[in-house]
Design a protein around this motif. Sequence first.
Motif, PDB file in Angstrom:
ATOM      1  N   LYS A  49      47.356  44.270  40.035  1.00 44.75           N
ATOM      2  CA  LYS A  49      48.771  44.048  39.739  1.00 44.75           C
ATOM      3  C   LYS A  49      49.454  43.404  40.943  1.00 44.75           C
ATOM      4  CE  LYS A  49      49.489  47.805  36.417  1.00 44.75           C
ATOM      5  NZ  LYS A  49      50.287  49.034  36.116  1.00 44.75           N
ATOM      6  N   LEU A  50      50.261  42.374  40.679  1.00 47.83           N
ATOM      7  CA  LEU A  50      51.038  41.703  41.722  1.00 47.83           C
ATOM      8  C   LEU A  50      52.494  42.137  41.622  1.00 47.83           C
ATOM      9  CD1 LEU A  50      49.601  38.074  41.396  1.00 47.83           C
ATOM     10  CD2 LEU A  50      48.743  39.958  42.796  1.00 47.83           C
ATOM     11  N   SER A  51      53.182  42.183  42.761  1.00 47.39           N
ATOM     12  CA  SER A  51      54.577  42.604  42.766  1.00 47.39           C
ATOM     13  C   SER A  51      55.481  41.586  42.089  1.00 47.39           C
ATOM     14  CB  SER A  51      55.054  42.839  44.201  1.00 47.39           C
ATOM     15  OG  SER A  51      54.937  41.638  44.970  1.00 47.39           O
ATOM     16  N   GLN A  52      55.039  40.345  41.971  1.00 52.00           N
ATOM     17  CA  GLN A  52      55.805  39.314  41.282  1.00 52.00           C
ATOM     18  C   GLN A  52      54.854  38.282  40.717  1.00 52.00           C
ATOM     19  OE1 GLN A  52      57.563  38.701  45.376  1.00 52.00           O
ATOM     20  NE2 GLN A  52      57.833  36.654  44.543  1.00 52.00           N
ATOM     21  N   SER A  53      55.261  37.695  39.620  1.00 53.58           N
ATOM     22  CA  SER A  53      54.396  36.721  38.959  1.00 53.58           C
ATOM     23  C   SER A  53      54.731  35.294  39.354  1.00 53.58           C
ATOM     24  CB  SER A  53      54.515  36.868  37.432  1.00 53.58           C
ATOM     25  OG  SER A  53      55.867  36.662  37.025  1.00 53.58           O
ATOM     26  N   THR A  54      55.900  35.083  39.948  1.00 51.59           N
ATOM     27  CA  THR A  54      56.322  33.754  40.376  1.00 51.59           C
ATOM     28  C   THR A  54      56.868  33.835  41.787  1.00 51.59           C
ATOM     29  OG1 THR A  54      56.917  33.160  38.107  1.00 51.59           O
ATOM     30  CG2 THR A  54      57.805  31.775  39.873  1.00 51.59           C
ATOM     31  N   ALA A  55      56.464  32.909  42.643  1.00 50.31           N
ATOM     32  CA  ALA A  55      56.920  32.916  44.031  1.00 50.31           C
ATOM     33  C   ALA A  55      56.769  31.524  44.616  1.00 50.31           C
ATOM     34  CB  ALA A  55      56.142  33.934  44.854  1.00 50.31           C
ATOM     35  N   VAL A  76      40.731  40.952  47.857  1.00 50.44           N
ATOM     36  CA  VAL A  76      41.563  40.127  46.979  1.00 50.44           C
ATOM     37  C   VAL A  76      41.624  38.734  47.567  1.00 50.44           C
ATOM     38  CG1 VAL A  76      43.885  39.775  46.070  1.00 50.44           C
ATOM     39  CG2 VAL A  76      42.929  42.073  46.164  1.00 50.44           C
ATOM     40  N   SER A  77      41.433  37.730  46.728  1.00 48.11           N
ATOM     41  CA  SER A  77      41.411  36.355  47.222  1.00 48.11           C
ATOM     42  C   SER A  77      41.993  35.403  46.189  1.00 48.11           C
ATOM     43  CB  SER A  77      39.978  35.933  47.562  1.00 48.11           C
ATOM     44  OG  SER A  77      39.155  36.001  46.397  1.00 48.11           O
ATOM     45  N   SER A  78      42.534  34.301  46.675  1.00 47.68           N
ATOM     46  CA  SER A  78      43.072  33.264  45.805  1.00 47.68           C
ATOM     47  C   SER A  78      43.385  32.034  46.643  1.00 47.68           C
ATOM     48  CB  SER A  78      44.343  33.747  45.104  1.00 47.68           C
ATOM     49  OG  SER A  78      44.956  32.692  44.377  1.00 47.68           O
ATOM     50  N   LYS A  79      43.310  30.896  46.028  1.00 44.40           N
ATOM     51  CA  LYS A  79      43.695  29.653  46.694  1.00 44.40           C
ATOM     52  C   LYS A  79      45.186  29.649  46.989  1.00 44.40           C
ATOM     53  CE  LYS A  79      43.636  24.623  46.038  1.00 44.40           C
ATOM     54  NZ  LYS A  79      43.284  23.520  45.104  1.00 44.40           N
ATOM     55  N   THR A 103      49.930  27.348  38.319  1.00 44.72           N
ATOM     56  CA  THR A 103      49.504  28.735  38.107  1.00 44.72           C
ATOM     57  C   THR A 103      48.093  28.904  38.652  1.00 44.72           C
ATOM     58  OG1 THR A 103      50.887  28.937  36.132  1.00 44.72           O
ATOM     59  CG2 THR A 103      49.113  30.539  36.400  1.00 44.72           C
ATOM     60  N   TYR A 104      47.926  29.925  39.479  1.00 50.22           N
ATOM     61  CA  TYR A 104      46.653  30.159  40.155  1.00 50.22           C
ATOM     62  C   TYR A 104      46.121  31.543  39.813  1.00 50.22           C
ATOM     63  CZ  TYR A 104      48.025  26.156  43.033  1.00 50.22           C
ATOM     64  OH  TYR A 104      48.408  24.910  43.471  1.00 50.22           O
ATOM     65  N   GLY A 105      44.792  31.662  39.818  1.00 48.85           N
ATOM     66  CA  GLY A 105      44.155  32.945  39.592  1.00 48.85           C
ATOM     67  C   GLY A 105      44.014  33.714  40.894  1.00 48.85           C
ATOM     68  N   VAL A 106      44.202  35.016  40.810  1.00 46.30           N
ATOM     69  CA  VAL A 106      44.014  35.917  41.950  1.00 46.30           C
ATOM     70  C   VAL A 106      42.917  36.892  41.569  1.00 46.30           C
ATOM     71  CG1 VAL A 106      45.098  37.558  43.516  1.00 46.30           C
ATOM     72  CG2 VAL A 106      46.444  35.680  42.552  1.00 46.30           C
ATOM     73  N   LYS A 117      29.224  46.185  40.343  1.00 50.75           N
ATOM     74  CA  LYS A 117      30.277  45.301  40.824  1.00 50.75           C
ATOM     75  C   LYS A 117      31.552  45.493  40.008  1.00 50.75           C
ATOM     76  CE  LYS A 117      27.536  41.523  42.775  1.00 50.75           C
ATOM     77  NZ  LYS A 117      27.258  40.067  42.723  1.00 50.75           N
ATOM     78  N   LEU A 118      32.689  45.372  40.694  1.00 48.30           N
ATOM     79  CA  LEU A 118      33.992  45.451  40.046  1.00 48.30           C
ATOM     80  C   LEU A 118      34.669  44.091  40.132  1.00 48.30           C
ATOM     81  CD1 LEU A 118      35.309  48.819  41.552  1.00 48.30           C
ATOM     82  CD2 LEU A 118      34.293  48.472  39.302  1.00 48.30           C
ATOM     83  N   GLN A 119      35.284  43.682  39.053  1.00 48.21           N
ATOM     84  CA  GLN A 119      36.002  42.411  39.025  1.00 48.21           C
ATOM     85  C   GLN A 119      37.265  42.547  38.188  1.00 48.21           C
ATOM     86  OE1 GLN A 119      33.412  39.325  37.650  1.00 48.21           O
ATOM     87  NE2 GLN A 119      32.393  39.074  39.623  1.00 48.21           N
ATOM     88  N   ALA A 120      38.343  41.909  38.663  1.00 46.56           N
ATOM     89  CA  ALA A 120      39.594  41.863  37.907  1.00 46.56           C
ATOM     90  C   ALA A 120      40.363  40.638  38.369  1.00 46.56           C
ATOM     91  CB  ALA A 120      40.417  43.126  38.123  1.00 46.56           C
ATOM     92  N   THR A 121      41.237  40.145  37.523  1.00 47.26           N
ATOM     93  CA  THR A 121      42.002  38.944  37.859  1.00 47.26           C
ATOM     94  C   THR A 121      43.469  39.117  37.475  1.00 47.26           C
ATOM     95  OG1 THR A 121      41.481  37.911  35.738  1.00 47.26           O
ATOM     96  CG2 THR A 121      40.021  37.401  37.596  1.00 47.26           C
ATOM     97  N   ALA A 122      44.306  38.338  38.130  1.00 45.57           N
ATOM     98  CA  ALA A 122      45.737  38.267  37.816  1.00 45.57           C
ATOM     99  C   ALA A 122      46.161  36.822  38.019  1.00 45.57           C
ATOM    100  CB  ALA A 122      46.538  39.213  38.702  1.00 45.57           C
ATOM    101  N   GLN A 123      47.358  36.490  37.563  1.00 42.55           N
ATOM    102  CA  GLN A 123      47.845  35.118  37.689  1.00 42.55           C
ATOM    103  C   GLN A 123      49.124  35.078  38.501  1.00 42.55           C
ATOM    104  OE1 GLN A 123      48.159  33.514  33.696  1.00 42.55           O
ATOM    105  NE2 GLN A 123      46.112  32.635  33.831  1.00 42.55           N
ATOM    106  N   LEU A 124      49.248  34.043  39.312  1.00 40.41           N
ATOM    107  CA  LEU A 124      50.432  33.833  40.140  1.00 40.41           C
ATOM    108  C   LEU A 124      50.909  32.397  39.964  1.00 40.41           C
ATOM    109  CD1 LEU A 124      52.424  34.720  42.366  1.00 40.41           C
ATOM    110  CD2 LEU A 124      50.750  33.881  44.032  1.00 40.41           C
TER     111      LEU A 124
END
Length: 263
Positions: A49-55, A76-79, A103-106, A117-124
């Motif tokens: 979970k991200l604190s905001q979806s747009t920044a 946690v990683s993202s471009k 929009t980028y994947g996190v 292995k654990l994997q999950a994604t979010a969008q920013l």
Amino acid sequence: MRKALTIASIALVSSMALGSAATAFAADAPSPVATIGTAVHEDASAGLKLSQSTAGPGSSLTFEMEVPDGSTHLSVSSKALAEVKTTEGRGGTAVVADVPDGTYGVSLAGTGPDGAKLQATAQLTVRKGGEPTPAPSTLSLSTDHGHPGDKVTVTVKTGERNAYVQSGAFAGGRIDLKSDGHGTWTGTAVVAKDVKTGYYGVEAYAGGKKFDTVTFATEGGSTPDVKPRPKPQPLKPSGHRTPKGSVNTGQAPAGCVPEAGNA
């Protein structure tokens, strides 16, 4: 007798030959090999979970990792993110990188308590300037003056979660406003019965912070104290003064002609 011995010898040789062949076949068969598989959890086992979806670039945000107890090697990683740091527990902070709008994947990666292995994604969504700046809060009154008992409609427009006004000119002092669900808050204030004539400030609050103050004039039942002018008092004989250069004869000054009716 010799014939029976010969047959027995042939049988023994045959059995030895068959045993050797069976041993050879057993030696040629491959030995079983243990295979270690790695499972990947992508659904209920992990979340991000991200604190905001747009920044906007340069903005700071926080994230929360939802993983089973005992998980390790979490990252946690993202471009779109830079300066990613994990904090104690299952959270962390990051700074939005200077990347083009889009929009980028996190991604969240780690190892579960069972070694899987654990994997999950979010969008920013990255947008220059970040989220739109909310419009400033505003205050308006249906009138700027009133008498005791008059009703005044108060309107505040704001994006905050609560709004109210307070003033010494209104009964109760504070007026809580109600929202229409679209950013407009309204309420009715009543001018206090004991208000005095003068000017009062009406302070407006939104989200617990004061953002404006307007002036409200009142005409109350009382007015500022004014001392009455003293009434003239009759002159005492001791206070009578004779003008200089004249004789007090009790008669009218010379030059004054009495009316014919009084002669």
